[in-house]
Write a protein that holds these residues in place. Structure first.
Motif, PDB file in Angstrom:
ATOM      1  N   ASP A 319       0.859  -1.182   0.000  1.00 45.72           N
ATOM      2  CA  ASP A 319       0.000   0.000   0.000  1.00 45.72           C
ATOM      3  C   ASP A 319       0.899   1.237   0.000  1.00 45.72           C
ATOM      4  OD1 ASP A 319      -2.277   1.519   0.008  1.00 45.72           O
ATOM      5  OD2 ASP A 319      -3.109   0.663   1.840  1.00 45.72           O
ATOM      6  N   ILE A 320       0.261   2.396  -0.082  1.00 49.69           N
ATOM      7  CA  ILE A 320       0.959   3.657   0.156  1.00 49.69           C
ATOM      8  C   ILE A 320       0.594   4.111   1.567  1.00 49.69           C
ATOM      9  CG2 ILE A 320       1.191   6.077  -0.527  1.00 49.69           C
ATOM     10  CD1 ILE A 320       0.603   5.196  -3.389  1.00 49.69           C
ATOM     11  N   VAL A 321       1.593   4.226   2.419  1.00 48.82           N
ATOM     12  CA  VAL A 321       1.394   4.575   3.826  1.00 48.82           C
ATOM     13  C   VAL A 321       2.236   5.813   4.138  1.00 48.82           C
ATOM     14  CG1 VAL A 321       1.573   3.799   6.219  1.00 48.82           C
ATOM     15  CG2 VAL A 321       0.987   2.157   4.411  1.00 48.82           C
ATOM     16  N   GLN A 322       1.566   6.873   4.588  1.00 45.56           N
ATOM     17  CA  GLN A 322       2.227   8.156   4.840  1.00 45.56           C
ATOM     18  C   GLN A 322       3.063   8.592   3.631  1.00 45.56           C
ATOM     19  OE1 GLN A 322       4.243   8.594   8.579  1.00 45.56           O
ATOM     20  NE2 GLN A 322       2.636   7.575   9.747  1.00 45.56           N
ATOM     21  N   GLY A 323       2.541   8.328   2.446  1.00 41.00           N
ATOM     22  CA  GLY A 323       3.205   8.741   1.222  1.00 41.00           C
ATOM     23  C   GLY A 323       4.301   7.810   0.747  1.00 41.00           C
ATOM     24  N   ARG A 324       4.676   6.823   1.569  1.00 42.17           N
ATOM     25  CA  ARG A 324       5.699   5.852   1.177  1.00 42.17           C
ATOM     26  C   ARG A 324       5.026   4.659   0.489  1.00 42.17           C
ATOM     27  NH1 ARG A 324       6.475   9.684   5.296  1.00 42.17           N
ATOM     28  NH2 ARG A 324       8.575   9.546   6.187  1.00 42.17           N
ATOM     29  N   THR A 325       5.609   4.192  -0.586  1.00 41.61           N
ATOM     30  CA  THR A 325       5.096   3.011  -1.274  1.00 41.61           C
ATOM     31  C   THR A 325       5.792   1.786  -0.686  1.00 41.61           C
ATOM     32  OG1 THR A 325       4.814   4.313  -3.283  1.00 41.61           O
ATOM     33  CG2 THR A 325       4.674   1.926  -3.496  1.00 41.61           C
ATOM     34  N   VAL A 410      11.207  -1.427  10.690  1.00 43.99           N
ATOM     35  CA  VAL A 410      10.118  -0.668  10.066  1.00 43.99           C
ATOM     36  C   VAL A 410      10.038   0.775  10.564  1.00 43.99           C
ATOM     37  CG1 VAL A 410       7.604  -0.511   9.811  1.00 43.99           C
ATOM     38  CG2 VAL A 410       8.765  -2.693   9.402  1.00 43.99           C
ATOM     39  N   PRO A 411      10.009   1.048  11.879  1.00 47.55           N
ATOM     40  CA  PRO A 411       9.969   2.454  12.299  1.00 47.55           C
ATOM     41  C   PRO A 411      11.184   3.248  11.848  1.00 47.55           C
ATOM     42  CG  PRO A 411      10.234   0.978  14.191  1.00 47.55           C
ATOM     43  CD  PRO A 411       9.889   0.136  13.026  1.00 47.55           C
ATOM     44  N   GLU A 412      12.352   2.623  11.801  1.00 42.06           N
ATOM     45  CA  GLU A 412      13.541   3.295  11.293  1.00 42.06           C
ATOM     46  C   GLU A 412      13.369   3.639   9.811  1.00 42.06           C
ATOM     47  OE1 GLU A 412      16.123   4.401  12.816  1.00 42.06           O
ATOM     48  OE2 GLU A 412      16.036   3.433  14.772  1.00 42.06           O
ATOM     49  N   ALA A 413      12.730   2.737   9.061  1.00 44.79           N
ATOM     50  CA  ALA A 413      12.512   2.975   7.632  1.00 44.79           C
ATOM     51  C   ALA A 413      11.628   4.195   7.404  1.00 44.79           C
ATOM     52  CB  ALA A 413      11.894   1.744   6.984  1.00 44.79           C
ATOM     53  N   PHE A 414      10.586   4.320   8.215  1.00 44.76           N
ATOM     54  CA  PHE A 414       9.727   5.501   8.087  1.00 44.76           C
ATOM     55  C   PHE A 414      10.486   6.775   8.487  1.00 44.76           C
ATOM     56  CE2 PHE A 414       6.268   2.511   7.699  1.00 44.76           C
ATOM     57  CZ  PHE A 414       5.344   3.188   6.923  1.00 44.76           C
ATOM     58  N   ALA A 415      11.352   6.690   9.501  1.00 47.39           N
ATOM     59  CA  ALA A 415      12.105   7.852   9.948  1.00 47.39           C
ATOM     60  C   ALA A 415      13.117   8.312   8.900  1.00 47.39           C
ATOM     61  CB  ALA A 415      12.818   7.530  11.258  1.00 47.39           C
ATOM     62  N   LEU A 416      13.677   7.360   8.154  1.00 47.98           N
ATOM     63  CA  LEU A 416      14.716   7.684   7.174  1.00 47.98           C
ATOM     64  C   LEU A 416      14.167   7.999   5.788  1.00 47.98           C
ATOM     65  CD1 LEU A 416      17.288   4.931   8.194  1.00 47.98           C
ATOM     66  CD2 LEU A 416      17.573   7.398   8.486  1.00 47.98           C
ATOM     67  N   SER A 417      12.874   7.822   5.589  1.00 46.26           N
ATOM     68  CA  SER A 417      12.261   8.046   4.282  1.00 46.26           C
ATOM     69  C   SER A 417      11.371   9.271   4.311  1.00 46.26           C
ATOM     70  CB  SER A 417      11.453   6.814   3.865  1.00 46.26           C
ATOM     71  OG  SER A 417      10.420   6.557   4.802  1.00 46.26           O
ATOM     72  N   GLN A 418      10.868   9.599   3.130  1.00 45.90           N
ATOM     73  CA  GLN A 418       9.910  10.697   3.021  1.00 45.90           C
ATOM     74  C   GLN A 418       8.879  10.328   1.962  1.00 45.90           C
ATOM     75  OE1 GLN A 418      12.600  13.876   2.056  1.00 45.90           O
ATOM     76  NE2 GLN A 418      12.348  13.610  -0.148  1.00 45.90           N
ATOM     77  N   GLY A 420       6.943   9.703  -1.255  1.00 47.78           N
ATOM     78  CA  GLY A 420       7.484   9.488  -2.591  1.00 47.78           C
ATOM     79  C   GLY A 420       8.522   8.385  -2.649  1.00 47.78           C
ATOM     80  N   ASP A 421       9.087   8.015  -1.483  1.00 50.83           N
ATOM     81  CA  ASP A 421      10.085   6.955  -1.433  1.00 50.83           C
ATOM     82  C   ASP A 421       9.433   5.571  -1.408  1.00 50.83           C
ATOM     83  OD1 ASP A 421      12.008   8.918  -1.339  1.00 50.83           O
ATOM     84  OD2 ASP A 421      12.393   8.718   0.816  1.00 50.83           O
ATOM     85  N   VAL A 422      10.250   4.558  -1.672  1.00 52.18           N
ATOM     86  CA  VAL A 422       9.839   3.152  -1.558  1.00 52.18           C
ATOM     87  C   VAL A 422      10.491   2.553  -0.323  1.00 52.18           C
ATOM     88  CG1 VAL A 422      10.094   0.846  -2.581  1.00 52.18           C
ATOM     89  CG2 VAL A 422       9.433   2.774  -4.015  1.00 52.18           C
ATOM     90  N   ILE A 423       9.702   1.901   0.514  1.00 54.85           N
ATOM     91  CA  ILE A 423      10.225   1.078   1.605  1.00 54.85           C
ATOM     92  C   ILE A 423      10.107  -0.366   1.152  1.00 54.85           C
ATOM     93  CG2 ILE A 423       9.928   0.328   3.991  1.00 54.85           C
ATOM     94  CD1 ILE A 423       8.918   3.120   4.665  1.00 54.85           C
TER      95      ILE A 423
END
Length: 453
Positions: A319-325, A410-418, A420-423
């Motif tokens: 899904d797209i979550v907080q703008g991250r794909t 996972v929480p680190e991934a959200f912290a390091l991304s913005q 438009g990014d892909v996790i």
């Protein structure tokens, strides 16, 4: 189901009570065989073992006593059990046939079979073909390495069905007369050499999928793979249906001018596929070629390719979550699979989650791929995190962090991304150091992602 009297009142030994062993035992008992199941684990509390005992099957757990081979006419082994196993070695010395349940299913099936094998892409291709075959004159049943054991399926399959079967090298190595009407071979990489020993042995096991095919059958094969061509296609007696990304294979499936074609029929634009990545385009071409020889229309093929969102845990769009794909590629248990995932998003920055079981290999082959991919950060976990850390440093990845596990990543991934990014979870390693399976690892990843909705 066809009748088979060969093993009536004969002793059959089933080695390994897994999903396939359970189904094979039930089937052989129904055919009148005297069945014994042997497993290295204690089966005294196993529910399947209890059920088989009630059916009259002898259950022997806790080891492999060689005396069980006395007067045995057939040994059906779990695909994962190596041929170095003492019971298997002794059976072969005594010239007892050693097969996997795929062989039995092939002998008994009333339904034609489409078999799919390859080092990578089997599950996605199998699912695509299964979806496309819903628009053929057959009612497809998807089975094999992807889920339901074939010996469970053949008991209910009829001539109206088509069995679409994902087949591993382990399964195929234990076949003798197995004969799918359509065989699909995707690729051959340096996989499972701990089991097969050499690439040649591995390729030989894969080649069993077409060994008994005739000119009335079809071999769908990757014309871009020199190993597939030389080890398999050139030796097959079947009608050859190639697929290719790089050549205009007008007798099969190919890409031309940004469109997918089957023979002279234009199917759809490449850009309208529902799953990303060049590797999935290869899987799509294989599915188009297989479905095409089975009479599926170009329109129906296109509808499936546009709507299909991927197999679970195989570069699965979450899904797209907080703008991250978010993509779950937990099935990427080797470097090749992760490489394909990294190059599926050329216009996006990626935060990669990787690591897992240490099988003793290095990750040097991943270094140039990490350099080429648009990676923003990498989060590392599991036994291999130090090795992967070294590879990431050599690849000059901008941000590298070690974490305990997927839950912490996972929480680190959200912290390091913005936005438009892909996790991307694509571990390049097996899961067994921290998780029961790659499925569990992927499910935990998705559950953690869902906390950020």
């Amino acid at each position: 189901m066809k009748t088979l009297n060969t093993y009536e009142n004969k002793k059959v030994l089933v080695l390994g009570l897994g999903k396939s062993g359970y189904a094979a035992s039930k089937l052989m008992k129904s055919l009148g065989a005297d069945v014994t199941v042997n497993d290295r684990n204690d089966l005294s509390t196993d529910e399947h073992a209890k059920e088989l005992r009630r059916d009259g099957v002898q259950i022997v757990g806790g080891g492999h006593p060689l005396e069980l081979l006395e007067d045995v006419s057939l040994l059906i082994k779990n695909p994962g059990i190596p041929y170095t196993n003492p019971m298997v070695k002794k059976a072969l010395e005594q010239e007892i046939p050693v097969v996997t349940e795929v062989e039995i299913a092939g002998l008994l099936s009333d339904a034609p079979m489409i078999g799919i094998t390859g080092s990578n892409g089997k599950t996605t291709t199998t699912m695509l073909i299964g979806e496309m075959m819903k628009h053929s004159s057959f009612e497809p049943i998807v089975a094999g390495n992807i889920g339901t054991a074939l010996t469970a399926i053949v008991q209910k399959a009829t001539v109206r069905n088509a069995i679409v079967a994902e087949l591993s090298s382990f399964q195929l190595m234990g076949t003798r007369s197995f004969h799918p009407h359509v065989a699909v071979v995707l690729n051959i990489f340096d996989h499972h050499l701990d089991y097969h020993g050499t690439v040649e042995n591995y390729a030989s096991a894969k080649a069993r999928i077409t060994a008994n095919q005739t000119k009335d059958d079809y071999l769908v094969y990757n014309a871009d793979s020199t190993r597939v061509v030389s080890y398999i296609a050139e030796r097959s007696q079947a009608k050859k249906v190639p697929f290719s990304l790089n050549k205009k294979e007008t007798s099969g499936a190919y890409v031309s001018g940004g469109f997918i074609f089957f023979k002279e029929n234009r199917i759809m634009p490449v850009g309208e596929m529902g799953i990303p990545g060049e590797h999935n385009l290869i899987n799509a071409l294989a599915a188009v070629a297989a479905a095409g020889v089975c009479g599926v229309s170009p329109k129906d093929m296109a509808n499936v390719l546009q709507s299909f969102k991927g197999a679970r845990h195989r570069l699965e769009y979450v899904d797209i979550v907080q703008g991250r794909t978010i993509y779950n590629d937990s099935k990427a248990t080797n470097i090749i699979a992760t490489t394909k995932a990294l190059h599926a998003f050329p216009n996006k920055e990626i935060v990669l989650l990787a690591g897992g079981l240490d099988r003793g290999n290095s990750f040097d082959a991943l270094i140039p791929e990490l350099k080429k991919a648009p990676i923003k950060a990498v989060l590392l976990f599991g036994e291999t995190k130090k090795k992967l850390l070294d590879a990431c440093r050599k690849a000059t990845v901008p941000v590298i962090k070690e974490v305990e596990n997927v839950e912490a990543a996972v929480p680190e991934a959200f912290a390091l991304s913005q936005p438009g990014d892909v996790i991307l979870l694509s571990p390049a390693c097996a899961s067994w150091d921290q998780y029961k399976s790659f499925e569990q690892r992927g499910d935990i990843f998705i559950a953690e992602v869902n906390k950020f909705r």
